[in-house]
Design an enzyme around this catalytic site. Structure first.
Site, PDB file in Angstrom:
ATOM      1  N   HIS A 184      -7.250 -11.318  -1.067  1.00  0.00           N
ATOM      2  CA  HIS A 184      -6.627 -10.931   0.194  1.00  0.00           C
ATOM      3  C   HIS A 184      -7.464 -11.486   1.353  1.00  0.00           C
ATOM      4  CE1 HIS A 184      -4.362  -8.809   3.094  1.00  0.00           C
ATOM      5  NE2 HIS A 184      -4.284  -7.605   2.526  1.00  0.00           N
ATOM      6  N   TYR A 206      -8.257  -8.253   7.680  1.00  0.00           N
ATOM      7  CA  TYR A 206      -9.293  -7.641   6.860  1.00  0.00           C
ATOM      8  C   TYR A 206     -10.496  -8.591   6.745  1.00  0.00           C
ATOM      9  CZ  TYR A 206      -5.623  -4.248   6.166  1.00  0.00           C
ATOM     10  OH  TYR A 206      -4.645  -3.318   6.404  1.00  0.00           O
ATOM     11  N   ASN A 263      -4.160 -10.348   7.261  1.00  0.00           N
ATOM     12  CA  ASN A 263      -3.894  -9.066   7.917  1.00  0.00           C
ATOM     13  C   ASN A 263      -5.104  -8.441   8.612  1.00  0.00           C
ATOM     14  OD1 ASN A 263      -1.800  -9.539   5.812  1.00  0.00           O
ATOM     15  ND2 ASN A 263      -0.900  -7.720   6.719  1.00  0.00           N
ATOM     16  N   THR A 323       0.846  -1.187   0.000  1.00  0.00           N
ATOM     17  CA  THR A 323       0.000   0.000   0.000  1.00  0.00           C
ATOM     18  C   THR A 323       0.887   1.244   0.000  1.00  0.00           C
ATOM     19  OG1 THR A 323      -1.820  -1.101   1.115  1.00  0.00           O
ATOM     20  CG2 THR A 323      -1.713   1.297   1.327  1.00  0.00           C
ATOM     21  N   ASN A 365      -4.436  -5.611  14.279  1.00  0.00           N
ATOM     22  CA  ASN A 365      -5.806  -5.296  13.829  1.00  0.00           C
ATOM     23  C   ASN A 365      -6.871  -6.071  14.596  1.00  0.00           C
ATOM     24  OD1 ASN A 365      -4.607  -3.584  12.020  1.00  0.00           O
ATOM     25  ND2 ASN A 365      -4.985  -4.831  10.214  1.00  0.00           N
TER      26      ASN A 365
END
Length: 372
Positions: free
Chosen positions: A187, A192, A190, A32, A247
């Site tokens: 994805h 998400y 992480n 990113t 996260n």
């Protein structure tokens, strides 16, 4: 390293990953960079230049790319859900292909890792309404001031929300094909959305998408089957990060969870499994030796490893059979000609963390190559 030695270097042997033929084992990992053009989060000429500079990779995995507006969790990140975004990405893939490279698009839904200001009137979507008090995302306010801010409380997805999200993955895959990508990467890492469904602490549902491991994995596999309805399995990868602890992720048994996921992804015949040890980027000790017994051993296919690898450690991983190719992040960010530098044994530019996110060409397209 001499030219003779380089020809024997395992990092420079070709690799067949499904339908993807990699000329070397050096992959540009998804990074990113928060440099999509505004308004509209559209890739532009600067992004095309950045990726084309790194086309010497055996494969480029794009930065994480939002499949819809509500999927967005970070400012200035690109999407793949408008015609302008598709056209912008086409600039990128044409530049990469012209430079001799190949590239897959990483499909991203941030789930609860988001702020409502990024999609006004719609709270972040999540498997359950479990708020992460310590989680923050990158945001730019109306005055252009950038910084981190706490995530908004999420909404538990209804069955209709789940069905709509799966369709968003389908449309994103079609758009990726239209934009000229050689494949896609789903994805599921992480912390998400898809990882949130998998993790026992963030998924507290009592319907067919929660509870048992098979139910918690249902969302990922329904997404995968929908994506595979649009593009050959040999052009699809999946990213997982089994021991990721940031996260707000705290799965009760990641070995069981990701052993099951790895085995069933292998049965779908996908091009590769992208196994990430991403906590290491924030100072944690490497955990890949703990991860491989329930991923590499359970997945019947090509395994891509990611986790602050040096060229030397990458060679050993391939020689030992731990992985088949290695995704480099910050090292590739700072060294656009990384394969050539590895072939010659360096030297390597140092990455500048101050320019990682947002901004312009500085710290993006201006890192020097060996040839100047």
């Amino acid at each position: 390293m001499s030219a003779t030695q380089a020809t024997d270097d395992p990092l420079f042997t070709p690799l067949q990953a499904g339908e993807l033929r990699l000329s070397n084992r050096i992959v540009l990992g998804p990074l990113t960079r928060s440099r999509a053009q505004q308004p509209g989060n559209v890739p532009g000429p600067m992004n095309a230049e950045y990726y084309a500079q790194r086309a010497g990779a055996g494969l480029i995995v794009s930065e994480a790319t939002n499949i819809s507006q509500v999927a967005m969790g970070y400012a200035l990140t690109p999407g793949i859900f408008t015609k302008e975004q598709v056209a912008g990405w086409r600039l990128v893939t044409e530049a990469v292909h012209a430079a001799g490279g190949q590239m897959v698009l990483q499909l991203w839904h941030c789930g609860r890792m988001s702020h409502e200001a990024l999609h006004p009137g719609i709270p972040p979507m999540a498997p359950s309404a479990v708020h992460c008090d310590a989680c923050q995302v990158f945001y730019v306010d109306d005055e252009g001031k950038a910084g981190l801010r706490p995530v908004s409380p999420p909404k538990a997805m209804t069955k209709a929300d789940i069905d709509a999200t799966i369709q968003e993955y389908v449309i994103a895959t079609r758009n990726a094909i239209a934009a000229g990508f050689d494949g896609v990467e789903v994805h599921s890492a992480n912390g998400y959305l898809l990882h949130q469904f998998l993790a026992s602490n963030t998924n507290q549902r009592t319907d067919e998408y929660g509870g048992s491991l098979q139910n918690r994995a249902r969302m990922l596999f329904e997404v995968m089957d929908a994506v595979l309805g649009e593009i050959p399995a040999g052009r699809v990868g999946v990213r997982i990060s089994p021991l990721f602890k940031l996260n707000g992720i705290d799965d009760a048994d990641p070995g069981e969870t990701f052993g099951y996921v790895s085995e069933h992804l292998g049965k779908r015949g996908i091009a590769y499994l992208h196994v990430a040890d991403t906590d290491v980027m924030r100072g944690a000790e490497p955990k890949m030796e703990q991860i491989l017994p329930f991923t590499r051993s359970r997945f019947d296919g090509v395994v891509m490893l990611n986790g602050a690898y040096t060229p030397e450690r990458a060679r050993r991983a391939i020689q030992n059979g731990d992985g088949d190719c290695i995704a480099f992040g910050r090292l590739f960010l700072a060294n656009p000609d990384l394969p050539e530098r590895i072939r010659q044994g360096g030297p390597y530019n140092e990455p500048d963390p101050a320019t990682f996110y947002g901004g312009g060409a500085q710290g993006y397209t201006d890192y020097p190559t060996l040839r100047g």
